[in-house]
Design an enzyme around this catalytic site. Structure first.
Site, short mmCIF file in Angstrom:
data_model
loop_
_atom_site.label_atom_id
_atom_site.label_comp_id
_atom_site.label_asym_id
_atom_site.label_seq_id
_atom_site.Cartn_x
_atom_site.Cartn_y
_atom_site.Cartn_z
N TYR A 56 -14.58 43.48 83.12
CA TYR A 56 -14.48 43.67 81.67
C TYR A 56 -15.63 44.55 81.19
CZ TYR A 56 -14.78 42.96 76.70
OH TYR A 56 -14.84 43.21 75.36
N GLU A 115 -12.91 49.04 74.37
CA GLU A 115 -12.84 48.03 75.42
C GLU A 115 -12.01 48.52 76.59
OE1 GLU A 115 -12.43 43.50 74.32
OE2 GLU A 115 -10.47 44.25 74.93
#
Ligand code: GDP
Ligand code: MN
Length: 379
Positions: free
Chosen positions: A100, A185
């Site tokens: 992530y 992201e």
């Protein structure tokens, strides 16, 4: 404004971040031919909501025929309240590791914050805090290689991959700044052998900077179908995922209602602000929208100021004649002529209260009872 995955990925590519090979389709036409040139693919619904994988919006296919079949299913589906108008068809990666990466604004510190985690792939909200690496960024210095090297090390990557990851983080920060983003992201960043790919991409741009948005970014409509329907009749509506349908008159009272429902252990199905002077017809239409989302119960929370509570009560009885409601309803009325309003509702068999806590307690109890009934019914 949120960008679609394919838009974010285009920006990534333009800044030298590697994404899987892919193509966007707005109908099944051409998918077969495209997949013939690629092999195994992942087919990704282009909606703005996250968690598409879990919701069934991401499919895999090993043959062109299979890909077309999956694509047709996805085009016909509704995903988290949105229709699927575009699909991103991409080469399927061999995944060794999912990471992530995110950049957001930390409002408390008034700085961008770089987030990274080994627990990639799942929604970051589900990842325990101690598994998330956080680095506040000093905007006068930006993201420097010494920071990115440290993050790579803490993520447990080394060698060539660490070098690529370090380089990618610097680029990601450039994108964040260049596009006035609130969020950028990559989840997951896929490590495949010694290669890394942005396998997903999310960007939210700061609407207050919209006058500076670059001409290469089209306007993205963010409302779901229901939200559009509601805004057409002048009602603020936000789809949520809980059990109790909520209607209130004013943003503050609506949010306070949601908070109380949460305090009492349940969740709202939506946020519906019918505003101050909504007409009977508008309220009827708003109720129909609410009921179409199949809540287990309804809580209506009205502060009667200019519109008196007895008027509200009469209007609701009126609306109820034209709108079929077969779930529990609790109404809270407070303000001018509240006693008269509550009396009218109770005389018509509708649970109503002056005190919001009493109303929430009642609606939560009725919702739980209704849930239990359904459980028995299913067996
Ligand atoms: P999201 O659920 O909306 O965040 O959609 P993602 O694009 O992140 O996809 C969800 C999950 O699908 C990822 O975490 C991966 O596990 C899986 N996935 C996506 N692309 C690929 C791929 O190319 N290969 C494989 N094996 N899995 C993939
Ligand atoms: Mn994702």
């Amino acid at each position: 404004m949120k960008l679609y995955e394919y838009m974010a990925k285009e920006i990534f590519r333009n800044h030298g971040i590697v994404t899987p090979k892919g193509c966007v389709f707005s109908s099944p036409e051409g998918i077969k031919e495209y997949v013939e040139t690629i092999g195994s693919v992942v087919i990704k619904s282009q909606v703005l909501a996250g968690g598409r994988g879990k919701a069934g919006g991401i499919k895999f296919a090993d043959t062109p025929e299979e890909a077309v079949a999956r694509a047709k299913e996805l085009f016909a589906s509704q995903l988290k309240g949105s229709s699927v108008n575009e699909l991103l068809v991409e080469e399927k990666l061999k995944i060794d590791q999912e990471i992530y990466l995110g950049l957001a604004i930390d409002r408390a510190h008034r700085r961008p914050v770089l987030l990274a985690s080994k627990a990639g792939g799942m929604e970051i909200e589900q990842v325990p805090a101690e598994q998330i690496i956080k680095r506040l960024i000093d905007v006068s210095v930006g993201v420097q290689p010494y920071t990115t090297r440290e993050i790579s090390r803490r993520l447990g990557v080394s060698g060539e991959v660490a070098k690529k990851l370090s380089d990618l983080l610097v680029k990601l920060y450039q994108i964040f700044v260049t596009y006035d983003a609130e969020l950028v992201e990559i989840n997951p960043l896929v490590i495949s052998g010694t290669d890394i790919y942005a396998a997903d991409g999310k960007m939210t741009l700061d609407d207050d900077a919209s006058f500076r948005f670059r001409s290469d970014i089209p306007h993205v409509e963010e409302k779901t179908e229901l939200e559009k329907k509601a805004s057409a009749i002048g009602i603020a509506y936000v789809d949520l995922e809980g059990e109790i349908g909520v209607m209130a008159n004013g943003a503050g009272i609506t949010m306070a209602t949601l908070d109380l429902i949460k305090d009492y252990g349940m969740n709202a199905r939506n946020f519906m602000d019918a505003g101050g002077g909504a007409s009977r017809e508008t309220v009827a239409q708003a109720l129909e929208i609410l009921l179409s989302t199949k809540p287990k119960s309804l809580l209506i929370n009205i502060f009667g100021g200019i519109t008196r509570c007895d008027e509200v009560a009469k209007a609701f009885i009126d609306v109820k004649k034209s709108v079929e409601i077969n779930i529990p309803v609790v109404i809270r009325l407070v303000g001018t002529n509240e006693e008269a309003g509550i009396e009218i509702l109770q005389a018509n068999g509708i649970e109503s209260y002056k005190n919001i806590k009493d109303a929430v307690t009642a609606v939560v109890a009725l919702t739980q009872k209704k849930g239990a009934y359904h459980d028995n019914f299913d067996q």
